[in-house]
Design a protein around this motif. Structure first.
Motif, short mmCIF file in Angstrom:
data_model
loop_
_atom_site.label_atom_id
_atom_site.label_comp_id
_atom_site.label_asym_id
_atom_site.label_seq_id
_atom_site.Cartn_x
_atom_site.Cartn_y
_atom_site.Cartn_z
N ALA A 9 2.20 24.70 -18.55
CA ALA A 9 2.12 25.36 -17.24
C ALA A 9 2.75 24.47 -16.17
CB ALA A 9 0.67 25.67 -16.89
N GLY A 10 2.58 23.14 -16.33
CA GLY A 10 3.16 22.20 -15.37
C GLY A 10 4.68 22.24 -15.38
N ILE A 11 5.27 22.36 -16.57
CA ILE A 11 6.73 22.47 -16.66
C ILE A 11 7.19 23.74 -15.94
CG2 ILE A 11 8.65 22.86 -18.27
CD1 ILE A 11 7.13 21.02 -20.25
N ARG A 12 6.42 24.84 -16.12
CA ARG A 12 6.75 26.09 -15.42
C ARG A 12 6.69 25.89 -13.90
NH1 ARG A 12 3.66 30.14 -13.43
NH2 ARG A 12 4.63 32.20 -13.19
N PHE A 13 5.66 25.19 -13.43
CA PHE A 13 5.54 24.96 -11.98
C PHE A 13 6.70 24.10 -11.46
CE2 PHE A 13 0.73 25.55 -12.49
CZ PHE A 13 0.82 26.88 -12.11
N LEU A 14 7.11 23.11 -12.27
CA LEU A 14 8.25 22.27 -11.85
C LEU A 14 9.51 23.12 -11.71
CD1 LEU A 14 7.81 19.00 -13.95
CD2 LEU A 14 7.59 19.24 -11.49
N LEU A 15 9.71 24.06 -12.67
CA LEU A 15 10.87 24.94 -12.59
C LEU A 15 10.78 25.85 -11.36
CD1 LEU A 15 11.32 25.89 -16.35
CD2 LEU A 15 12.78 24.42 -14.97
N LEU A 16 9.57 26.35 -11.08
CA LEU A 16 9.39 27.18 -9.87
C LEU A 16 9.73 26.38 -8.62
CD1 LEU A 16 6.04 29.07 -10.69
CD2 LEU A 16 8.35 30.01 -10.71
N ASP A 17 9.35 25.08 -8.63
CA ASP A 17 9.65 24.20 -7.48
C ASP A 17 11.13 24.13 -7.20
OD1 ASP A 17 7.06 23.59 -6.94
OD2 ASP A 17 7.04 21.70 -8.03
N ILE A 18 11.96 24.14 -8.26
CA ILE A 18 13.40 24.08 -8.03
C ILE A 18 14.02 25.48 -8.09
CG2 ILE A 18 13.76 21.67 -8.73
CD1 ILE A 18 14.67 22.73 -11.47
N HIS A 19 13.17 26.49 -7.82
CA HIS A 19 13.60 27.89 -7.67
C HIS A 19 14.19 28.47 -8.95
CE1 HIS A 19 12.81 27.75 -3.35
NE2 HIS A 19 13.30 26.53 -3.41
N VAL A 20 13.66 28.06 -10.09
CA VAL A 20 14.05 28.70 -11.35
C VAL A 20 12.95 29.67 -11.73
CG1 VAL A 20 14.50 28.33 -13.80
CG2 VAL A 20 15.42 26.73 -12.10
N GLY A 21 13.30 30.95 -11.92
CA GLY A 21 12.35 31.96 -12.37
C GLY A 21 11.34 32.37 -11.33
N ILE A 22 11.77 32.51 -10.05
CA ILE A 22 10.78 32.87 -9.02
C ILE A 22 10.68 34.37 -8.77
CG2 ILE A 22 10.43 30.77 -7.66
CD1 ILE A 22 12.75 31.60 -5.94
N ASP A 23 11.61 35.19 -9.32
CA ASP A 23 11.42 36.63 -9.13
C ASP A 23 10.29 37.13 -10.04
OD1 ASP A 23 13.12 38.14 -11.60
OD2 ASP A 23 13.65 36.07 -11.12
#
Lengths: 115, 136
Positions: free
Chosen positions: B94-108
């Protein structure tokens, strides 16, 4: 476009970045140690102890644990800030959290460098 | 803008008790992932001391190593260890997912839901694999 004038101590941003930086270090160490252990399958005391006794392993494991404690401090501090409203109790819990984590850091250093 | 404020008749802010949070609010899957990220973090924090003690036992002497091994043979201890393995892997994935969201990957919305399902599948599969290799 919102033009905000940013004031204050900025420790929020610093901690936000620190939480993510420590997370990346821990993720890399987790991958490394998982592959290492699944490859070697240390089954005896000597083999298990050997895994952590080289200079590099001690250094890497200690760095991992320091990152873990810094990461845990930010996470647990956020919990107290979210759920504990009375200032005195919150401050006490902050201090106790720091003391426990600093104590753990000393403890793991002792374990690793006695190997 | 003023219209929308006037038409909303619900009293705001709405304060929620623990019972409402647990039984009334239906969180979407990404919300469940998020609260489990917090729950797993708390579980790992609480178990830091016991885990450090176990690590100390396992590397100190052959006798302590065997003592730890027989302690870890207890089914209840194994269940707890399996829980901690899950907590670590869920927190990591889940943390890796949050890191990706932080750099605007997969936010839709669509990909945010897809990555949530991926996190649950990967963390549970890895938990099963590690429990099989370590605990069985």
């Amino acid at each position: 476009m919102i033009n905000r004038i940013v004031v204050g101590a900025h420790y929020g941003l610093k901690d936000w970045i620190a939480q993510r930086a420590t997370a990346v270090v821990m993720a890399l160490y987790s991958l490394y140690i998982a592959f290492f252990l699944l490859l070697l399958r240390p089954n005896s005391f000597e083999a298990w102890r050997e895994v952590f006794s080289s200079g590099f392993e001690k250094f890497a494991t200690f760095l991992f644990v320091l990152c873990l404690f810094y990461h845990a401090w930010i996470g647990v501090r956020d919990l107290w800030m979210d759920y504990i409203k009375p200032v005195g109790l919150r401050l006490t819990l902050h201090v106790l959290t720091i003391l426990v984590l600093v104590g753990y850091a000393g403890w793991i250093a002792g374990i690793l460098w006695r190997l | 803008m003023a219209d929308t404020c006037q038409t909303s008749s619900k009293p705001r802010p709405k304060y929620l008790g623990l019972a409402e949070i647990l039984f009334q609010i239906k969180l979407p899957l990404p919300g469940k992932l998020s609260i489990l990220h917090r729950v797993s973090g708390v579980l790992l924090f609480l178990m830091l001391g016991p885990l450090l003690y176990c690590f100390q036992l396992s590397v100190t002497s052959p006798a302590d190593f065997l003592a730890f091994k027989s302690f870890a043979a207890n089914p209840l201890v194994r269940l707890l260890l399996a829980g901690l393995i899950w907590a670590y892997l869920h927190h990591l994935c889940a943390g890796i997912r949050f890191l990706l969201l932080d750099i605007h990957v997969g936010i839709d919305l669509v990909s945010a839901r897809q990555t949530t399902v991926i996190v649950f599948i990967v963390s549970l599969a890895l938990t099963a694999f590690l429990c099989w290799r370590i605990l069985l």
